[in-house]
Design a protein around this motif. Structure first.
Motif, PDB file in Angstrom:
ATOM      1  N   GLU A   1       4.865 -13.846   5.638  1.00  0.00           N
ATOM      2  CA  GLU A   1       5.063 -13.157   4.362  1.00  0.00           C
ATOM      3  C   GLU A   1       3.986 -13.546   3.360  1.00  0.00           C
ATOM      4  O   GLU A   1       3.468 -12.708   2.616  1.00  0.00           O
ATOM      5  N   ALA A   2       3.651 -14.836   3.332  1.00  0.00           N
ATOM      6  CA  ALA A   2       2.626 -15.299   2.396  1.00  0.00           C
ATOM      7  C   ALA A   2       1.270 -14.687   2.732  1.00  0.00           C
ATOM      8  O   ALA A   2       0.535 -14.237   1.835  1.00  0.00           O
ATOM      9  N   ASP A   3       0.930 -14.659   4.018  1.00  0.00           N
ATOM     10  CA  ASP A   3      -0.339 -14.040   4.420  1.00  0.00           C
ATOM     11  C   ASP A   3      -0.337 -12.550   4.100  1.00  0.00           C
ATOM     12  O   ASP A   3      -1.356 -11.992   3.677  1.00  0.00           O
ATOM     13  N   LEU A   4       0.823 -11.923   4.298  1.00  0.00           N
ATOM     14  CA  LEU A   4       0.935 -10.495   3.985  1.00  0.00           C
ATOM     15  C   LEU A   4       0.820 -10.270   2.483  1.00  0.00           C
ATOM     16  O   LEU A   4       0.172  -9.305   2.033  1.00  0.00           O
ATOM     17  N   ASP A   5       1.424 -11.145   1.687  1.00  0.00           N
ATOM     18  CA  ASP A   5       1.323 -11.025   0.232  1.00  0.00           C
ATOM     19  C   ASP A   5      -0.134 -11.106  -0.225  1.00  0.00           C
ATOM     20  O   ASP A   5      -0.586 -10.337  -1.081  1.00  0.00           O
ATOM     21  N   ARG A   6      -0.862 -12.068   0.329  1.00  0.00           N
ATOM     22  CA  ARG A   6      -2.260 -12.239  -0.052  1.00  0.00           C
ATOM     23  C   ARG A   6      -3.086 -11.015   0.329  1.00  0.00           C
ATOM     24  O   ARG A   6      -3.912 -10.527  -0.448  1.00  0.00           O
ATOM     25  N   LEU A   7      -2.836 -10.508   1.511  1.00  0.00           N
ATOM     26  CA  LEU A   7      -3.575  -9.330   1.960  1.00  0.00           C
ATOM     27  C   LEU A   7      -3.226  -8.111   1.115  1.00  0.00           C
ATOM     28  O   LEU A   7      -4.117  -7.338   0.720  1.00  0.00           O
ATOM     29  N   MET A   8      -1.943  -7.933   0.805  1.00  0.00           N
ATOM     30  CA  MET A   8      -1.530  -6.770   0.027  1.00  0.00           C
ATOM     31  C   MET A   8      -2.068  -6.826  -1.397  1.00  0.00           C
ATOM     32  O   MET A   8      -2.349  -5.794  -2.004  1.00  0.00           O
ATOM     33  N   ALA A   9      -2.224  -8.050  -1.931  1.00  0.00           N
ATOM     34  CA  ALA A   9      -2.806  -8.174  -3.273  1.00  0.00           C
ATOM     35  C   ALA A   9      -4.218  -7.616  -3.288  1.00  0.00           C
ATOM     36  O   ALA A   9      -4.647  -6.994  -4.271  1.00  0.00           O
ATOM     37  N   ARG A  10      -4.937  -7.809  -2.207  1.00  0.00           N
ATOM     38  CA  ARG A  10      -6.294  -7.276  -2.130  1.00  0.00           C
ATOM     39  C   ARG A  10      -6.303  -5.779  -1.843  1.00  0.00           C
ATOM     40  O   ARG A  10      -7.100  -5.026  -2.395  1.00  0.00           O
ATOM     41  N   LEU A  11      -5.394  -5.341  -0.980  1.00  0.00           N
ATOM     42  CA  LEU A  11      -5.333  -3.917  -0.653  1.00  0.00           C
ATOM     43  C   LEU A  11      -4.891  -3.088  -1.857  1.00  0.00           C
ATOM     44  O   LEU A  11      -5.340  -1.958  -2.045  1.00  0.00           O
ATOM     45  N   ALA A  12      -3.993  -3.657  -2.654  1.00  0.00           N
ATOM     46  CA  ALA A  12      -3.440  -2.918  -3.794  1.00  0.00           C
ATOM     47  C   ALA A  12      -4.204  -3.188  -5.084  1.00  0.00           C
ATOM     48  O   ALA A  12      -3.774  -2.767  -6.156  1.00  0.00           O
ATOM     49  N   LYS A  13      -5.348  -3.861  -4.981  1.00  0.00           N
ATOM     50  CA  LYS A  13      -6.086  -4.265  -6.178  1.00  0.00           C
ATOM     51  C   LYS A  13      -6.474  -3.078  -7.035  1.00  0.00           C
ATOM     52  O   LYS A  13      -6.390  -3.112  -8.253  1.00  0.00           O
ATOM     53  N   ASN A  14      -6.922  -2.004  -6.402  1.00  0.00           N
ATOM     54  CA  ASN A  14      -7.395  -0.837  -7.145  1.00  0.00           C
ATOM     55  C   ASN A  14      -6.464   0.362  -6.996  1.00  0.00           C
ATOM     56  O   ASN A  14      -6.899   1.509  -7.077  1.00  0.00           O
ATOM     57  N   VAL A  15      -5.184   0.076  -6.764  1.00  0.00           N
ATOM     58  CA  VAL A  15      -4.225   1.169  -6.619  1.00  0.00           C
ATOM     59  C   VAL A  15      -3.996   1.827  -7.982  1.00  0.00           C
ATOM     60  O   VAL A  15      -3.684   1.147  -8.956  1.00  0.00           O
ATOM     61  N   PRO A  16      -4.164   3.128  -8.095  1.00  0.00           N
ATOM     62  CA  PRO A  16      -3.980   3.805  -9.384  1.00  0.00           C
ATOM     63  C   PRO A  16      -2.502   3.982  -9.714  1.00  0.00           C
ATOM     64  O   PRO A  16      -1.627   3.775  -8.873  1.00  0.00           O
ATOM     65  N   ASP A  17      -2.262   4.359 -10.960  1.00  0.00           N
ATOM     66  CA  ASP A  17      -0.886   4.636 -11.369  1.00  0.00           C
ATOM     67  C   ASP A  17      -0.335   5.861 -10.640  1.00  0.00           C
ATOM     68  O   ASP A  17       0.843   5.943 -10.332  1.00  0.00           O
ATOM     69  N   LEU A  18      -1.234   6.844 -10.401  1.00  0.00           N
ATOM     70  CA  LEU A  18      -0.809   8.058  -9.705  1.00  0.00           C
ATOM     71  C   LEU A  18      -0.801   7.781  -8.202  1.00  0.00           C
ATOM     72  O   LEU A  18      -1.845   7.741  -7.562  1.00  0.00           O
ATOM     73  N   LEU A  19       0.382   7.550  -7.646  1.00  0.00           N
ATOM     74  CA  LEU A  19       0.482   7.224  -6.233  1.00  0.00           C
ATOM     75  C   LEU A  19       0.881   8.433  -5.398  1.00  0.00           C
ATOM     76  O   LEU A  19       0.805   8.390  -4.183  1.00  0.00           O
ATOM     77  N   HIS A  20       1.332   9.501  -6.036  1.00  0.00           N
ATOM     78  CA  HIS A  20       1.816  10.659  -5.279  1.00  0.00           C
ATOM     79  C   HIS A  20       1.181  11.922  -5.831  1.00  0.00           C
ATOM     80  O   HIS A  20       1.083  12.115  -7.042  1.00  0.00           O
ATOM     81  N   VAL A  21       0.738  12.772  -4.930  1.00  0.00           N
ATOM     82  CA  VAL A  21       0.236  14.086  -5.307  1.00  0.00           C
ATOM     83  C   VAL A  21       0.984  15.121  -4.493  1.00  0.00           C
ATOM     84  O   VAL A  21       1.588  14.808  -3.460  1.00  0.00           O
ATOM     85  N   ASP A  22       0.959  16.351  -4.964  1.00  0.00           N
ATOM     86  CA  ASP A  22       1.598  17.430  -4.217  1.00  0.00           C
ATOM     87  C   ASP A  22       0.816  17.645  -2.925  1.00  0.00           C
ATOM     88  O   ASP A  22      -0.376  17.948  -2.960  1.00  0.00           O
ATOM     89  N   PRO A  23       1.459  17.468  -1.768  1.00  0.00           N
ATOM     90  CA  PRO A  23       0.712  17.576  -0.506  1.00  0.00           C
ATOM     91  C   PRO A  23       0.390  19.004  -0.087  1.00  0.00           C
ATOM     92  O   PRO A  23      -0.276  19.207   0.928  1.00  0.00           O
ATOM     93  N   THR A  24       0.861  19.983  -0.844  1.00  0.00           N
ATOM     94  CA  THR A  24       0.567  21.373  -0.514  1.00  0.00           C
ATOM     95  C   THR A  24      -0.299  21.979  -1.608  1.00  0.00           C
ATOM     96  O   THR A  24      -0.134  21.674  -2.789  1.00  0.00           O
TER      97      THR A  24
ATOM     98  N   GLN B   1       5.627   0.070   0.183  1.00  0.00           N
ATOM     99  CA  GLN B   1       6.630  -0.543   1.052  1.00  0.00           C
ATOM    100  C   GLN B   1       6.179  -1.918   1.541  1.00  0.00           C
ATOM    101  O   GLN B   1       7.002  -2.821   1.715  1.00  0.00           O
ATOM    102  N   ALA B   2       4.876  -2.077   1.753  1.00  0.00           N
ATOM    103  CA  ALA B   2       4.369  -3.357   2.267  1.00  0.00           C
ATOM    104  C   ALA B   2       4.317  -4.426   1.184  1.00  0.00           C
ATOM    105  O   ALA B   2       4.306  -5.623   1.489  1.00  0.00           O
ATOM    106  N   LYS B   3       4.268  -4.007  -0.085  1.00  0.00           N
ATOM    107  CA  LYS B   3       4.297  -4.975  -1.173  1.00  0.00           C
ATOM    108  C   LYS B   3       5.730  -5.414  -1.419  1.00  0.00           C
ATOM    109  O   LYS B   3       6.675  -4.676  -1.217  1.00  0.00           O
TER     110      LYS B   3
END
Length: 543
Positions: free
Chosen positions: A262-285, A540-542
């Motif tokens: 979990e700790a290793d996953l937390d560290r990795l997710m902190a880097r993966l989610a570093k530049n995640v924007p506020d807009l996480l969902h768009v209309d897929p159609t 979900q991974a965070k």
């Protein structure tokens, strides 16, 4: 910790790891390849560790040369298992001491511990230490050793151990090789990291307290939120029981393996989610308005309106041969051929050629239409995903002009087809021509037989001068009907040409829409769906 709580933790970790697997799958080409590689390695390690004994906790003693790591290992195990060196590192290979050997074999194999370096606490020796049952204690090679094989092995086991105990000595506890290479990198693994200030017998009580406080402050500056520091002396046995208590707590909860992952996953997710924007969902159609806009732009690019106009004009010109007043048409033949003046030639072939040339001649307009669609859909998305949508939109745009050309060539107007009402009008017009000729012949007969007495008519009515006004009226009526038919048919031709143009443009637009859907819309929607699934997996991974 209860079995239920441990099961819940494992289930939660499994869900997060499944989400990480989705991130690796969807993030290819979209995120840093180094992060993808690290995530894949974590998934592999987690899969291996979770399949192995959950009843054993792997604790690694790590430290530099002269820290007393091997002495501490022997002191905890109560046996002289690991060789001790004074001036040089002597732990060239990892030694393992196991409390409770049953089920530990596959785990030790995975850790790549050689058989001759595995030791088990016999039950007679475990008296009073049942709280350590399930402990696998590793004495790692010195991480700063000059021996070629030691550092890689120490690095590998530090990455896979459930709990890492850093053994530091009072003189080198701020050693940069430890802090720069390991502590800083592993910041965030507080729950599965313990720091031991060994050789405390060399310090007075006040000096020990000062060193511990200084070490804790240093660790906090390096990102260890809540450092756990234990002072020990392998020589005198001071603090050994306290360290055993820490290890016993970790072993008894059976959570260290999950906490480490979990700790290793937390560290990795902190880097993966570093530049995640506020807009996480768009209309897929792609909405209908944008689809229609793309179709309009592509229709302009291939010249659908121009083709429709050409069809309308050709339709009108061809109708002259069928529904025009024959006398006017025959008189027109004395003038230059209108078809030749329009330079239509083989009209059907020209129309097909016009379709192909319009498509191939406007690739820039096609590209601009596709680019406009992608730009309108990617507002607020991260740059790398914006580029992904653009690439999806333009991936087959090079083929788009050719595909449009092939599709539209199939709907080139069937100009050899003659509407049924054209046949009816032509028959009617020639019937009027025939009646007019009959009327003229009748007038000539009356004039010859009735006026100039050229002879006896075969039928009396052919020489009846009294019938001449009625015959003249018939001729005028026939001419009038011919002219009215020509005017009416011309109006019908104009209406029919407009309908044919509408049909052609409607059919062409339908074909353009189909091609755009297959080559642009569907790839873009797949990329938008990929974007949504990726960021859903990030969430979900965070924790």
């Amino acid at each position: 910790m209860s079995t239920v709580s441990t099961a819940e933790t494992r289930h939660g970790l499994g869900t997060r790891l499944a989400a990480l697997s989705k991130i690796v799958e969807l993030g290819q080409g979209r995120i840093d390849p180094a992060l993808i590689t690290e995530a894949a390695q974590l998934l592999l390690r987690a899969g291996d560790r979770l399949k192995l004994s959950p009843d054993h906790t792997v604790v690694a003693l790590a430290g530099g040369t002269g820290s007393g790591k091997s002495s501490l290992f022997n002191s905890i195990s109560g046996l002289e298992l690991s060789p001790i060196g004074v001036r040089r590192p002597t732990t060239a290979r990892t030694h393992a001491c196991v409390w409770g050997l049953e089920g530990a074999g596959p785990l030790l194999d995975w850790l790549q511990i050689q058989w001759r370096h595995r030791f088990a606490r016999a039950s007679a020796l475990d008296k009073g230490e049942s709280q350590l049952h399930g402990l696998i204690l590793l004495d790692l090679p010195d991480h700063d050793s000059i021996r070629a094989l030691t550092d890689p092995e120490a690095n590998r086991l530090i990455q896979v151990a459930d709990l890492v105990v850093w053994v530091l000595d009072p003189q080198k506890y701020a050693d940069a090789s430890v802090h720069r290479r390991y502590v800083t990198d592993l910041a965030g693994n507080d729950a599965v990291t313990v720091f031991v200030l060994n050789q405390a017998d060399r310090l007075s009580h006040e000096e020990q307290a000062e060193c511990v406080a200084d070490l804790e402050d240093l660790l906090r500056r390096e990102g260890v939120t809540d450092p756990q520091v234990v002072a020990t002396s392998a020589l005198t046995g001071k603090g050994i029981d306290g360290l055993k208590a820490v290890l016993a707590e970790s072993v008894s909860t059976r959570r260290a393996a999950y906490q480490r992952l979990e700790a290793d996953l937390d560290r990795l997710m902190a880097r993966l989610a570093k530049n995640v924007p506020d807009l996480l969902h768009v209309d897929p159609t792609v909405d209908g308005a944008r689809k229609a806009g793309l179709t309009d732009a592509l229709c302009d690019a291939v010249g659908v309106a121009a083709l429709g106009e050409a069809m309308e004009n050709v339709y009108g010109v061809r109708s002259v041969d069928w529904v025009g007043w024959p006398y006017a048409r025959w008189a027109g033949k004395l003038r230059r051929d209108p078809l030749s003046s329009l330079k239509l030639g083989a009209v059907k072939d020209d129309i097909r050629s016009l379709v192909g040339s319009a498509v191939s001649a406007q690739p820039a307009e096609v590209d601009n239409a596709v680019q406009a669609l992608a730009d309108g859909l990617t507002a607020g998305m991260p740059d790398v995903w914006q580029n992904g949508v653009r690439q999806a939109a333009r991936g087959r745009s090079v083929q788009l002009p050719k595909a449009l050309s092939a599709e539209l060539s199939e709907v080139a107007p069937p100009l050899d087809r003659v509407p049924g009402w054209w046949w009816l009008l032509k028959i009617w017009q020639y019937l009027l021509v025939f009646l007019f000729v009959v009327g003229l012949a009748w007038v000539g007969s009356i004039l010859a037989y009735g006026v100039f007495n050229a002879g006896r008519p075969p039928v009396s009515v052919l020489g009846d001068v009294g019938a001449l006004p009625w015959v003249g009226l018939m001729l005028v009526s026939v001419l009038g009907l011919g002219i009215l038919s020509a005017v009416a048919s011309r109006n019908f031709v104009i209406l029919g040409a407009s309908n044919e143009r509408d049909r052609l443009e409607r059919d062409m637009r339908r074909r353009v829409t189909t091609v755009a859907e297959e080559t642009v819309i569907q790839p873009v929607e797949r990329e938008l769906q990929r974007y949504n699934e990726y960021f859903a997996a990030i969430t979900q991974a965070k924790r």
